[in-house]
Design an enzyme around this catalytic site. Structure first.
Site, PDB file in Angstrom:
ATOM      1  CB  CYS A 237      -0.963   0.019   1.195  1.00  0.00           C
ATOM      2  SG  CYS A 237      -2.115  -1.361   1.227  1.00  0.00           S
ATOM      3  CG  ASN A 238       4.728   3.536   0.449  1.00  0.00           C
ATOM      4  OD1 ASN A 238       5.037   4.285  -0.478  1.00  0.00           O
ATOM      5  ND2 ASN A 238       4.968   3.830   1.711  1.00  0.00           N
TER       6      ASN A 238
END
Length: 796
Positions: free
Chosen positions: A412-413
């Protein structure tokens, strides 16, 4: 590097010992004054595996849960909006929790307010909603921002705000007074959850000094710090950073393991007078309002004004015990920081020291070199002996089998992933257009990783945890070669295998169908000819189990008890009978006209497939009761008919709900070879070596065995391109890529290590774990094609 020397001296065939339930190691830099082993034994008895995903969520302490449960047994937490004794007691606990959390963050209620939220993501969204950003202002977020921060851009864009993704080093230029466009918001993480890179907490003070703020004004730039990853292993010390950030987002389970439903937004009190009024209000956030006029008065204290509805008072009470346990076990967050730093330095050193025998690196570690500072999160990729990347999903699957919990993907980056993996935005958009999504099996695209592996360390991580990870990587990947096939390393002379002659002397041992995908198989009675249709074996994978509002069929990997649902086909009655322990038999018609059907869609291995819901409370209740999961039955009506004369629909593939092809074939000889490898590699006290892993474990449709003395060689089938069964032609569509599902015992539904772990070491083709081959029926005479046990097999 003594560990490396010892490990490199080991023979590759010697498996590493099983991960210990607790560890006895002592870190020279910090082990809480020699108490680490005792801490793990008494406070973390649940650590039965090597847990290295603390950035995802750390482990909660036993004393925390025990004391919280004891308080719930002696007190009555109540809605704090009431005014009775229990309510007032609860409100006092909530107020005290705010003060204690501020003390943990190195500040006080004089400087910061605590607004409790559902999680750190909710805190970040709330901060964005109440920042008085102007239409011509900017929302700037740094490259290493979590998706929860990047997502603020959608809210900002709706307000006409200019969006500016930046590097952290550009903050000084972007926030300079000469470039000011109006009230703006700057957001960045204190620690990157991808690489562990850390960033200073004093940027708000730096920006404030550029503008020389006063008590009756606020500088044009507001600053939001995402501290979710950072606060678990380092002190925030908010009072030590001058003006301090306007907002700090925190997550309780990231720090303490529990409670999971609680986050917090810390708001600098000097910023409160300038906040934008929240558009939504609810619960106790207002002091007065009318029903029939658009009038309301918000509460004066910022906490009550922003906490919509009733706060999660049970989790806030749990927070008290989390803080107590943390202080009792570790004394202070500073001690945790020392320990985490020591573990991280050791892990990075050991991972970088891993080498193939030709001297090439086994691991490519992202970051953790000199400046800047990095926290206890390490992202890396695994490479073969030629320097080619090995898919991170394959590594993760093997790690699970070895009892090691780590993370795989992009975490999630997006910004950090693009940076470290050299992925451009057009590349990611192209991948999405091809149907590749986060979490699927597409870990390498054009031989380039689209994600990484991540290990992260917590307060209770031991040096033995790192040693187990290093042993695993050496055992599985040292000297591995991604190019070509593992067949070249088999204990057989593959040069003797002819790729052209139809000379294999073999026969069909069993024919198996799986009427309900991912449930147990049904063996066709010996000697019974079973029809082959355009879609594969008749009635094979004609049904799937679906959860409400899901596009994906249920799988045995997620619901192992599906293996306990045993099908029987009653050919004379055209019915399917399902049996399960403790339940009466369930009979289902195989005639579509007898079923109440409702069309929907599903996906099997990224392929769009039509599924038709079987509307029957009787069937749904039976399945839900057996699996303890609310679900229903779905089918494809074409598969219930004769198949050969069914009109072709080009929108959907000519196969059942099977993953990749119509039929899966395995050989007895290859299965026996894997059993032999398991026995050879197993430790003397390993019960796995005594488990019978027969060909049925691989969920085949056809099991082939040799005839006479002309034996099929193990894995010879991987060289076949064409198979004849009693004269009917089947084209080989390639090897079957395997996953952990083959390590679920099909009789007991228990999860095991084997045979997947052994196959992963011994039987990979182009980096993928394989066993068996896919077949597709060919020719125009499908209406007369059938297969039965005892049929003669020829292959080319």
């Amino acid at each position: 590097m003594e560990l490396q020397k010892r490990l490199l001296a080991q023979q590759p065939a010697t498996p590493p010992p099983s991960p210990p339930a607790s560890t006895n190691g002592i870190l020279s830099a910090s082990d809480y004054n020699g108490r680490l082993d005792e801490i793990r034994r008494t406070e973390y008895p649940q650590l039965k595996t090597v847990f290295l995903d603390h950035t995802g969520s750390t482990v909660c302490a036993a004393s925390h849960i025990q004391e919280f449960a004891a308080e719930l047994m002696t007190q009555i937490p109540a809605n704090p909006h009431s005014r009775h004794v229990e309510s007032q007691w609860t409100q006092a606990r909530i107020d005290h929790a705010r003060d204690r959390l501020l003390a943990f963050a190195g500040t006080s209620a004089e400087r910061y307010a605590v607004v409790f939220t559902a999680n750190a993501t909710a805190a970040i969204r709330l901060a964005a909603e109440i920042t008085p950003i102007e239409q011509h202002g900017e929302f700037c977020y740094t490259r290493e921002s979590h998706t929860s921060v990047v997502g603020v851009r959608s809210l900002a864009a709706d307000q006409g705000v200019h969006l500016r993704p930046i590097e952290f080093t550009d903050i000084g230029d972007v926030t300079a007074p000469a470039r000011c466009r109006g009230t703006s918001l700057l957001a960045y993480p204190a620690q990157c959850n991808f690489s562990g890179q850390r960033f200073p907490l004093n940027m708000a003070d730096t920006v404030s000094k550029l503008y020389g703020s006063t008590s009756d004004t606020h500088v044009p730039w507001w600053v939001l710090v995402d501290a979710a990853a950072y606060a678990a292993s380092s002190p925030l010390r908010l009072d030590a950073h001058g003006a301090g950030p306007d907002f700090v987002a925190m997550s309780m389970y990231k720090i303490f393991g529990a409670p999971t439903g609680l986050g917090a937004l810390l708001i600098r009190r000097s910023s409160v007078p300038f906040l934008r009024t929240k558009r939504y209000f609810g619960g106790g956030t207002v002091a007065g309002l009318t029903f029939d006029q658009p009038w309301q008065v918000y509460r004066s204290d910022i906490e009550a004004r922003l906490e919509d509805g009733t706060v999660n008072f049970h989790d806030i009470i749990s927070l008290h015990h989390a803080l107590d346990a943390h202080a009792n076990i570790y004394d202070s967050i500073d001690m945790v920081a020392r320990h985490a730093r020591a573990v991280t330095e050791y892990a990075v050193r050991e991972l970088r020291a891993l080498r193939h025998r030709n001297g090439r690196l086994v691991c490519e570690v992202y970051g953790h070199t000199g400046e800047p500072v990095f926290g206890p999160t390490v992202a890396f990729s695994v490479k073969d002996r030629a320097g080619r990347y090995i898919g991170y999903m394959e590594v993760e699957r093997l790690a699970v089998m070895a009892g090691i919990s780590l993370r795989a993907g992009r975490f999630c980056n997006p910004g950090a992933a693009q940076k470290w993996l050299c992925l451009s935005a057009p590349e990611l958009m192209k991948h999405a257009s091809l149907g590749y999504v986060c979490g699927d099996d597409h870990d390498l695209v054009d031989d380039k990783p689209v994600g990484a592996l991540r290990v992260s360390f917590g307060a209770m991580t031991s040096i033995e945890d790192i040693d187990q990870l290093v042993k695993f990587l050496l055992y599985q990947f040292r000297d591995y070669n991604m190019s070509g096939s593992a067949i070249s390393r088999l204990p057989i002379d593959t040069m003797e295998i002819s790729p052209t002659a139809l000379s294999v002397n073999a026969q069909v041992d069993k024919v198996i169908i799986y009427p309900v995908k991912s449930c147990h198989g049904w063996t066709v009675p010996s000697g019974t000819s079973w029809p082959v249709t355009r879609h594969g074996l008749k009635y094979d994978r004609v049904f799937v189990l679906m959860r409400e509002h899901s596009l994906l069929p249920m799988q045995q990997k997620q619901v192992p008890n599906m293996a306990l649902i045993r099908p029987r086909v009653d050919i004379d009655k055209s019915t399917l009978v399902l049996d399960a322990p403790g339940h009466e038999s369930l009979e289902i018609s195989l005639r579509p006209e007898d079923l109440k059907l409702e069309t929907t869609e599903t996906q099997v291995c990224s392929t769009r497939v039509r599924a038709v819901r079987v509307r029957s409370d009787r069937i749904s209740l039976w399945l839900s009761s057996v699996l303890s999961v609310s679900c229903y039955l779905a089918c494809e009506p074409r598969l219930l008919e004769s198949g050969a004369n069914t009109p072709h629909n080009s929108c959907y593939p000519d196969k059942s709900f099977a993953n990749k092809a119509q039929i899966l074939m395995v050989t007895q000889e290859s299965s026996r070879q894997v059993e032999q490898w398991i026995a050879e590699d197993a430790a003397p006290d390993d019960a796995t070596s005594r488990i019978r892993v027969g060909p049925m474990q691989y969920r085949p449709n056809i099991i082939v065995k040799s005839l006479g003395t002309d034996m099929i060689k193990p894995f010879e089938e991987l060289k076949w391109t064409l198979v004849h069964v009693d004269g009917s032609r089947f084209a080989v569509a390639g090897p079957c890529r395997r996953c952990q599902m083959i390590s679920i015992d099909q009789e007991s539904a228990k999860k095991l290590k084997e045979p997947y772990a052994t196959l992963a070491r011994r039987m990979r083709v182009d980096g993928k774990v394989v066993f068996g081959i896919y077949l597709n029926a060919t020719g125009s005479l499908l209406s007369t094609t059938s297969i039965k046990s005892g049929a003669t097999i020829n292959a080319a």
